[in-house]
Scaffold this motif. Structure first.
Motif, PDB file in Angstrom:
ATOM      1  N   GLN A  38     -42.436 -82.100 -13.713  1.00  0.00           N
ATOM      2  CA  GLN A  38     -41.661 -82.231 -12.286  1.00  0.00           C
ATOM      3  C   GLN A  38     -43.010 -82.852 -11.422  1.00  0.00           C
ATOM      4  OE1 GLN A  38     -41.394 -78.088 -12.062  1.00  0.00           O
ATOM      5  NE2 GLN A  38     -39.482 -77.980 -13.230  1.00  0.00           N
ATOM      6  N   THR A  39     -44.142 -83.053 -11.805  1.00  0.00           N
ATOM      7  CA  THR A  39     -44.994 -83.408 -10.745  1.00  0.00           C
ATOM      8  C   THR A  39     -46.391 -84.042 -11.578  1.00  0.00           C
ATOM      9  OG1 THR A  39     -46.312 -83.123  -8.608  1.00  0.00           O
ATOM     10  CG2 THR A  39     -46.172 -81.425 -10.214  1.00  0.00           C
ATOM     11  N   THR A  40     -47.229 -84.631 -10.892  1.00  0.00           N
ATOM     12  CA  THR A  40     -48.537 -85.139 -11.602  1.00  0.00           C
ATOM     13  C   THR A  40     -49.356 -84.107 -12.236  1.00  0.00           C
ATOM     14  OG1 THR A  40     -48.535 -87.221 -10.210  1.00  0.00           O
ATOM     15  CG2 THR A  40     -50.633 -86.815 -11.298  1.00  0.00           C
ATOM     16  N   THR A  41     -49.516 -84.168 -13.522  1.00  0.00           N
ATOM     17  CA  THR A  41     -50.420 -83.095 -14.159  1.00  0.00           C
ATOM     18  C   THR A  41     -51.255 -83.600 -14.792  1.00  0.00           C
ATOM     19  OG1 THR A  41     -48.306 -81.907 -14.191  1.00  0.00           O
ATOM     20  CG2 THR A  41     -50.064 -81.028 -15.709  1.00  0.00           C
ATOM     21  N   PHE A  42     -52.479 -83.266 -15.042  1.00  0.00           N
ATOM     22  CA  PHE A  42     -53.607 -83.451 -16.107  1.00  0.00           C
ATOM     23  C   PHE A  42     -53.931 -82.096 -16.711  1.00  0.00           C
ATOM     24  CE2 PHE A  42     -53.964 -86.210 -12.217  1.00  0.00           C
ATOM     25  CZ  PHE A  42     -53.886 -87.493 -12.820  1.00  0.00           C
ATOM     26  N   GLU A  43     -54.027 -82.238 -18.089  1.00  0.00           N
ATOM     27  CA  GLU A  43     -54.488 -81.096 -18.712  1.00  0.00           C
ATOM     28  C   GLU A  43     -55.612 -81.721 -19.657  1.00  0.00           C
ATOM     29  OE1 GLU A  43     -51.082 -80.521 -22.105  1.00  0.00           O
ATOM     30  OE2 GLU A  43     -51.988 -78.868 -21.200  1.00  0.00           O
ATOM     31  N   LYS A  44     -56.381 -80.757 -20.023  1.00  0.00           N
ATOM     32  CA  LYS A  44     -57.590 -80.982 -21.127  1.00  0.00           C
ATOM     33  C   LYS A  44     -57.749 -79.836 -21.666  1.00  0.00           C
ATOM     34  CE  LYS A  44     -62.168 -83.120 -21.787  1.00  0.00           C
ATOM     35  NZ  LYS A  44     -63.238 -83.479 -20.849  1.00  0.00           N
ATOM     36  N   ILE A  45     -57.551 -79.881 -23.197  1.00  0.00           N
ATOM     37  CA  ILE A  45     -57.828 -78.632 -24.110  1.00  0.00           C
ATOM     38  C   ILE A  45     -59.116 -79.016 -24.441  1.00  0.00           C
ATOM     39  CG2 ILE A  45     -57.253 -77.548 -26.296  1.00  0.00           C
ATOM     40  CD1 ILE A  45     -54.218 -78.453 -25.650  1.00  0.00           C
ATOM     41  N   GLU A  46     -60.185 -78.134 -24.227  1.00  0.00           N
ATOM     42  CA  GLU A  46     -61.641 -78.665 -24.284  1.00  0.00           C
ATOM     43  C   GLU A  46     -62.006 -77.873 -25.626  1.00  0.00           C
ATOM     44  OE1 GLU A  46     -64.126 -79.170 -21.124  1.00  0.00           O
ATOM     45  OE2 GLU A  46     -62.458 -78.633 -19.812  1.00  0.00           O
ATOM     46  N   ASN A  47     -61.602 -76.784 -26.280  1.00  0.00           N
ATOM     47  CA  ASN A  47     -62.340 -75.900 -27.233  1.00  0.00           C
ATOM     48  C   ASN A  47     -61.238 -75.050 -27.762  1.00  0.00           C
ATOM     49  OD1 ASN A  47     -63.488 -74.216 -28.873  1.00  0.00           O
ATOM     50  ND2 ASN A  47     -65.528 -74.136 -27.408  1.00  0.00           N
ATOM     51  N   LYS A  48     -60.527 -75.606 -28.740  1.00  0.00           N
ATOM     52  CA  LYS A  48     -59.293 -74.896 -29.317  1.00  0.00           C
ATOM     53  C   LYS A  48     -59.652 -73.847 -30.387  1.00  0.00           C
ATOM     54  CE  LYS A  48     -55.222 -77.085 -29.937  1.00  0.00           C
ATOM     55  NZ  LYS A  48     -54.135 -77.907 -30.916  1.00  0.00           N
ATOM     56  N   GLU A  49     -60.924 -73.579 -30.464  1.00  0.00           N
ATOM     57  CA  GLU A  49     -61.637 -72.496 -31.385  1.00  0.00           C
ATOM     58  C   GLU A  49     -61.223 -71.255 -30.892  1.00  0.00           C
ATOM     59  OE1 GLU A  49     -65.836 -71.017 -33.189  1.00  0.00           O
ATOM     60  OE2 GLU A  49     -65.856 -72.612 -32.057  1.00  0.00           O
ATOM     61  N   TYR A  50     -61.282 -71.101 -29.497  1.00  0.00           N
ATOM     62  CA  TYR A  50     -61.223 -69.686 -28.794  1.00  0.00           C
ATOM     63  C   TYR A  50     -59.764 -69.598 -28.006  1.00  0.00           C
ATOM     64  CZ  TYR A  50     -66.300 -69.163 -30.169  1.00  0.00           C
ATOM     65  OH  TYR A  50     -67.516 -68.764 -30.436  1.00  0.00           O
ATOM     66  N   ILE A  51     -58.950 -70.527 -28.247  1.00  0.00           N
ATOM     67  CA  ILE A  51     -57.912 -70.544 -27.212  1.00  0.00           C
ATOM     68  C   ILE A  51     -57.081 -69.316 -27.719  1.00  0.00           C
ATOM     69  CG2 ILE A  51     -55.445 -71.532 -26.917  1.00  0.00           C
ATOM     70  CD1 ILE A  51     -57.217 -72.976 -25.443  1.00  0.00           C
ATOM     71  N   LYS A  52     -56.738 -68.721 -29.021  1.00  0.00           N
ATOM     72  CA  LYS A  52     -55.922 -67.751 -29.345  1.00  0.00           C
ATOM     73  C   LYS A  52     -56.539 -66.288 -28.696  1.00  0.00           C
ATOM     74  CE  LYS A  52     -52.173 -68.745 -31.595  1.00  0.00           C
ATOM     75  NZ  LYS A  52     -51.308 -69.054 -30.355  1.00  0.00           N
ATOM     76  N   LYS A  53     -57.751 -66.309 -28.973  1.00  0.00           N
ATOM     77  CA  LYS A  53     -58.625 -65.194 -28.553  1.00  0.00           C
ATOM     78  C   LYS A  53     -58.370 -64.877 -27.084  1.00  0.00           C
ATOM     79  CE  LYS A  53     -61.294 -61.562 -28.935  1.00  0.00           C
ATOM     80  NZ  LYS A  53     -60.807 -60.556 -29.403  1.00  0.00           N
ATOM     81  N   ALA A  54     -58.429 -66.187 -26.252  1.00  0.00           N
ATOM     82  CA  ALA A  54     -58.494 -65.843 -24.934  1.00  0.00           C
ATOM     83  C   ALA A  54     -57.168 -65.778 -24.539  1.00  0.00           C
ATOM     84  CB  ALA A  54     -58.860 -67.371 -24.378  1.00  0.00           C
ATOM     85  N   GLN A  55     -56.027 -66.090 -25.100  1.00  0.00           N
ATOM     86  CA  GLN A  55     -54.559 -66.072 -24.908  1.00  0.00           C
ATOM     87  C   GLN A  55     -54.325 -64.392 -25.052  1.00  0.00           C
ATOM     88  OE1 GLN A  55     -52.829 -68.643 -27.652  1.00  0.00           O
ATOM     89  NE2 GLN A  55     -52.374 -70.250 -25.928  1.00  0.00           N
ATOM     90  N   GLU A  56     -54.835 -63.828 -26.158  1.00  0.00           N
ATOM     91  CA  GLU A  56     -54.768 -62.382 -26.302  1.00  0.00           C
ATOM     92  C   GLU A  56     -55.435 -61.389 -25.196  1.00  0.00           C
ATOM     93  OE1 GLU A  56     -56.426 -61.533 -30.230  1.00  0.00           O
ATOM     94  OE2 GLU A  56     -55.014 -62.913 -31.248  1.00  0.00           O
ATOM     95  N   LEU A  57     -56.649 -62.096 -24.926  1.00  0.00           N
ATOM     96  CA  LEU A  57     -57.412 -61.269 -23.660  1.00  0.00           C
ATOM     97  C   LEU A  57     -56.688 -61.397 -22.510  1.00  0.00           C
ATOM     98  CD1 LEU A  57     -61.072 -62.184 -24.674  1.00  0.00           C
ATOM     99  CD2 LEU A  57     -59.969 -59.831 -25.002  1.00  0.00           C
ATOM    100  N   PHE A  58     -56.032 -62.438 -22.254  1.00  0.00           N
ATOM    101  CA  PHE A  58     -55.109 -62.656 -20.914  1.00  0.00           C
ATOM    102  C   PHE A  58     -54.007 -61.578 -21.040  1.00  0.00           C
ATOM    103  CE2 PHE A  58     -51.642 -64.549 -18.708  1.00  0.00           C
ATOM    104  CZ  PHE A  58     -52.005 -64.412 -17.494  1.00  0.00           C
ATOM    105  N   TYR A  59     -53.134 -61.643 -22.218  1.00  0.00           N
ATOM    106  CA  TYR A  59     -52.037 -60.648 -22.185  1.00  0.00           C
ATOM    107  C   TYR A  59     -52.536 -59.266 -22.014  1.00  0.00           C
ATOM    108  CZ  TYR A  59     -48.902 -64.334 -23.993  1.00  0.00           C
ATOM    109  OH  TYR A  59     -48.157 -65.700 -23.824  1.00  0.00           O
ATOM    110  N   LEU A  60     -53.740 -58.948 -22.500  1.00  0.00           N
ATOM    111  CA  LEU A  60     -54.250 -57.693 -22.295  1.00  0.00           C
ATOM    112  C   LEU A  60     -54.909 -57.366 -21.063  1.00  0.00           C
ATOM    113  CD1 LEU A  60     -55.864 -57.305 -25.893  1.00  0.00           C
ATOM    114  CD2 LEU A  60     -53.807 -56.294 -25.236  1.00  0.00           C
ATOM    115  N   ASN A  61     -54.453 -58.282 -20.000  1.00  0.00           N
ATOM    116  CA  ASN A  61     -55.107 -58.069 -18.616  1.00  0.00           C
ATOM    117  C   ASN A  61     -56.646 -57.773 -18.386  1.00  0.00           C
ATOM    118  OD1 ASN A  61     -54.918 -57.881 -16.132  1.00  0.00           O
ATOM    119  ND2 ASN A  61     -54.515 -55.714 -16.034  1.00  0.00           N
ATOM    120  N   ASN A  62     -57.319 -58.444 -19.648  1.00  0.00           N
ATOM    121  CA  ASN A  62     -58.774 -58.803 -19.622  1.00  0.00           C
ATOM    122  C   ASN A  62     -59.450 -60.146 -19.222  1.00  0.00           C
ATOM    123  OD1 ASN A  62     -58.297 -56.306 -21.525  1.00  0.00           O
ATOM    124  ND2 ASN A  62     -60.479 -56.400 -21.573  1.00  0.00           N
ATOM    125  N   TYR A  63     -59.118 -60.429 -18.013  1.00  0.00           N
ATOM    126  CA  TYR A  63     -59.602 -61.526 -17.471  1.00  0.00           C
ATOM    127  C   TYR A  63     -60.211 -61.206 -15.893  1.00  0.00           C
ATOM    128  CZ  TYR A  63     -55.567 -61.352 -14.218  1.00  0.00           C
ATOM    129  OH  TYR A  63     -54.742 -61.163 -13.501  1.00  0.00           O
TER     130      TYR A  63
END
Length: 180
Positions: A38-63
């Motif tokens: 929809q608009t100009t977007t840039f993204e960078k996945i820098e460290n896939k090792e911890y992505i799943k863990k970070a997603q879980e922590l986000f869902y658990l409101n631990n941010y």
């Protein structure tokens, strides 16, 4: 004369093939998530090792959210008197709450989420082209875990009144949560 026609025909084929290849080559700007188109977007996945863990922590409101706004300096700001850091944090947190599955668990660690809003300064002499003056600003969201940047996304917003900002924030969080 036949030789000349043959040469012209070969030149025609060569250019036709080149044009065909150019028109049919895959785009290098294919976006991973549809909202990024929809608009100009840039993204960078820098460290896939911890992505799943970070997603879980986000869902658990631990941010923890760390926010900042950079208002225009050379032109009169459209946001400075109407959109504060507190309003920005509230907008971001309200969108995040739509994804939270349970209340914060104090026994778990937190991820750090940096949210930055930049107002495009159209009178900045450093702007390289007219395209750089078309958007109202951009929004950056960065996810950090164990002092390592995991994911960073930058999305332009178009409207100076920030009416499209909520869509952009939602797109950014969806982009993070859809990393596999």
């Amino acid at each position: 004369m036949k030789f000349l026609y043959s040469i012209l025909f070969l030149i025609f084929l060569f250019f036709s093939y080149a044009i065909y290849e150019q028109l049919n080559k895959p785009s290098q700007k294919v976006k991973r998530v549809p909202c990024q188109n929809q608009t100009t977007t840039f993204e960078k996945i820098e460290n896939k090792e911890y992505i799943k863990k970070a997603q879980e922590l986000f869902y658990l409101n631990n941010y923890k959210l760390k926010s900042s706004i950079e208002y225009s300096k050379y032109m009169k700001s459209n946001l400075k008197d109407s959109f504060t850091i507190k309003m920005f944090e509230q907008k971001v947190n309200n969108i995040f709450l739509k994804y939270i599955k349970q209340s914060k668990n104090s026994n778990l660690e937190n991820i750090l989420i940096k949210a930055h809003l930049y107002e495009n300064d159209k009178e900045d002499k450093g702007k390289k082209n007219k395209k750089a003056k078309l958007y109202a600003g951009y929004f950056i969201l960065e996810f950090i875990y164990k002092n390592k940047s995991l994911y960073k996304i930058q999305i332009d917003y178009i409207n100076t009144n920030l009416s499209d900002l909520e869509k952009r924030i939602t797109c950014a969080i969806n982009s993070f949560l859809l990393i596999k």
